[in-house]
Design an enzyme around this catalytic site. Structure first.
Site, mmCIF file in Angstrom:
data_model
loop_
_atom_site.group_PDB
_atom_site.id
_atom_site.type_symbol
_atom_site.label_atom_id
_atom_site.label_comp_id
_atom_site.label_asym_id
_atom_site.label_seq_id
_atom_site.Cartn_x
_atom_site.Cartn_y
_atom_site.Cartn_z
ATOM 1 N N CYS A 196 0.836 -1.211 0.000
ATOM 2 C CA CYS A 196 0.000 0.000 0.000
ATOM 3 C C CYS A 196 0.869 1.260 0.000
ATOM 4 O O CYS A 196 1.561 1.547 0.976
ATOM 5 C CB CYS A 196 -0.903 -0.050 1.230
ATOM 6 S SG CYS A 196 -1.789 1.477 1.577
ATOM 7 N N CYS B 38 0.096 3.764 2.738
ATOM 8 C CA CYS B 38 0.572 3.228 4.031
ATOM 9 C C CYS B 38 2.058 3.540 4.215
ATOM 10 O O CYS B 38 2.490 3.951 5.297
ATOM 11 C CB CYS B 38 0.364 1.715 4.111
ATOM 12 S SG CYS B 38 -1.359 1.187 4.043
#
Length: 147
Positions: free
Chosen positions: A69, A72
């Site tokens: 991600c 993230c």
């Protein structure tokens, strides 16, 4: 004398009792002797998350994330900066949804990054999406006022 607060060691998961007025005095774990607060998030597996959740006397702010991600990865240094500002008022931790898919499903983590704040063993707030450290700190501080 203030009531002691239970603090779970981020290294060995031992439950420590620390006087509330001494949380900011760099307390150490009674078992492994490492600092209970280091200004960085603890990396928790599902088992470790459950131990911290059920035995912590301070709020637990968790960043649910995954290695693939992009947002993230972008938020990771911001979350670490937030840990430096928010500890010892709360424990910050990271849980990989790749390594704990059952936990992510149980908690209905549908989008990441996802911040979830727990107090007294219960989820009290959640916020989706990457945020800068300042916003994480403000959100977590507001959310713990009523917790």
């Amino acid at each position: 004398m203030p009531e002691p607060v239970q603090v779970v060691c981020p290294h060995c998961d031992t439950i420590n009792r620390v006087p509330a007025d001494r949380l900011g005095n760099m307390p150490r774990c009674g078992k492994c002797r490492t600092a209970l607060f280091e200004g960085r998030p603890a990396s928790l597996s599902e088992v470790r998350f459950r131990r911290h959740l059920s035995h912590s006397g301070i709020p637990l702010l968790v960043d649910f994330w995954a290695s693939w991600c992009g947002p993230c990865r972008t938020m990771a240094p911001e979350f670490e900066a937030a840990a430096r500002a928010l500890e010892p008022r709360m424990r910050l931790a990271k849980v990989s949804t790749e390594e704990a898919p059952g936990l992510a499903a149980e908690l209905r983590i549908s989008g990441i990054p996802m911040l979830a704040l727990f107090a007294g063993g219960q989820e009290v707030a959640r916020q989706a999406g990457a945020m800068p450290a300042r916003q994480i700190i403000e959100w977590a501080s507001r959310a713990t006022v009523g917790a």
